[in-house]
Design an enzyme around this catalytic site. Sequence first.
Site, short mmCIF file in Angstrom:
data_model
loop_
_atom_site.label_atom_id
_atom_site.label_comp_id
_atom_site.label_asym_id
_atom_site.label_seq_id
_atom_site.Cartn_x
_atom_site.Cartn_y
_atom_site.Cartn_z
CE LYS A 66 -1.81 1.59 3.79
NZ LYS A 66 -2.47 1.79 5.07
CB SER A 67 3.98 1.99 1.95
OG SER A 67 3.32 1.90 3.14
NE ARG A 120 6.32 6.79 0.73
CZ ARG A 120 5.34 6.34 1.79
NH1 ARG A 120 4.29 5.66 1.58
NH2 ARG A 120 5.67 6.82 2.90
NE ARG A 130 -6.07 9.57 11.17
CZ ARG A 130 -5.28 8.75 10.47
NH1 ARG A 130 -6.38 7.95 9.88
NH2 ARG A 130 -4.01 8.30 10.49
CG ASP A 162 1.64 1.23 10.08
OD1 ASP A 162 0.92 1.87 11.06
OD2 ASP A 162 1.67 1.57 9.09
CE LYS A 170 0.53 5.28 12.57
NZ LYS A 170 1.01 5.36 11.51
NE ARG A 177 -3.54 1.60 14.25
CZ ARG A 177 -2.92 1.56 13.02
NH1 ARG A 177 -1.58 1.70 13.23
NH2 ARG A 177 -3.69 1.46 11.76
NE ARG A 212 -1.27 -0.96 9.75
CZ ARG A 212 -0.71 -1.53 8.73
NH1 ARG A 212 -0.84 -2.94 8.52
NH2 ARG A 212 -0.41 -0.86 7.50
#
Length: 419
Positions: free
Chosen positions: A22-23, A27, A101, A300, A327, A331, A376
């Site tokens: 995903k990262s 990008r 956020r 993460d 996040k 978390r 997560r």
Amino acid sequence: MTQYTITAPTALNATVKLPASKSISNRALIICALAGAQTDCLPQNLSDCDDTEVIVNALRNMPETINIKAAGTAMRFMTAFLAATQNGTHILTGTERMKQRPIKVLVDALKQLGADIEYAGEEGFPPLRIKGQQLSGGKLEVAGNISSQYISALLMIGPMLKSGLELKLTGDIISRPYIDLTLWTMREFGADAEWTAGDTITVKPTPYIIREYLIENDWSAASYWYEMVALSEKPDTEVRLTGLMDGSKQGDSSVRYIFSLLGVKTLFESKEPGKPTVVTLKKNGHRVPRLEYDFLNSPDLAQTFVVCCCMMGVPFHFRGLQTLKIKETDRIAALKKEMQKLGFIIHDVNDSELLWNGERCEMDGTPAIDTYEDHRMALAFAPVSMIHPIIINNPHVVTKSYPEYWNDLTNVGFGIQGR
């Protein structure tokens, strides 16, 4: 409310096709768009998760109001992208949690570069009204301990700025691997971007190039399979994961080193640079009596290791967790509450550390784990089923990063009741 009750197979010997990173996908998408590529010219092996889909849809359709839902990465990256490109005026918004956020640090930095951004709601938070234009660029200072996504968002638009960008990071620099991943991906598309001092990154106004690009699979997703192998009581447990790279720039590739301390060894079929390969996970029979680790560069992974260590009976002290509170959910609070359902009393220190010294309490019968709209939480708690059955509330949240997770578990023999 949807609930899945998960039970583990009697033996685990499987090959799993992991999702794409995903990262890197997020990008590469932004960079391709900045290079002028059309959305029908996408990178190969693009992630199919929610976070990437919202970016694809935004870039393809460019509606006046862009809803990125719960995708924090998309909010940060699209804020900078819209500010630095001449694509008109847009409202950038998301879920109710997204509107809580903070984004002021990024907005202030972009305004210093010449951006035209206003808050369309509460100051310091989304939604944002952004009028795109070419930005002047130049020198900029931001704190090094902010989310690396802010820093990455600024770096990726650097080649588009009239004067490029000289970004100085003050104080402690956290999540450096994520920054390095951004710089590496930028250079893959022709950018002239590098660390020119220990605290300074220089991006020259050299345009990106359009090129074919293959995205490797996700080391973050691999962490949950490592957890299953670690929690398995069978010495011949083996899981083969496809599409991973030795020498990966993904910060979460550190998972293989940390799990070696918890009894899991990693074998690469090939170590050819830049070539995805099959990685085999096996038990090595050794584990540390206590685990201390600083997750500053890979936050993460924290949920995976909190859950895994408790279930293995390995006391821990984890540091570098300050970004966990902002996040998808808080978390730190979520982990403390849900681990208590499993019979573990975890303590936090300074909103940045979690520790467990073996303190126990009575466990709920068959624990039902709340996921707090956080992928997560579901991903990290499901492997608890290797020890005993577990219920996951609102399990659909995994689509944010690993849409095929429940299918993959089913295919390798896990029982999932409630699907």
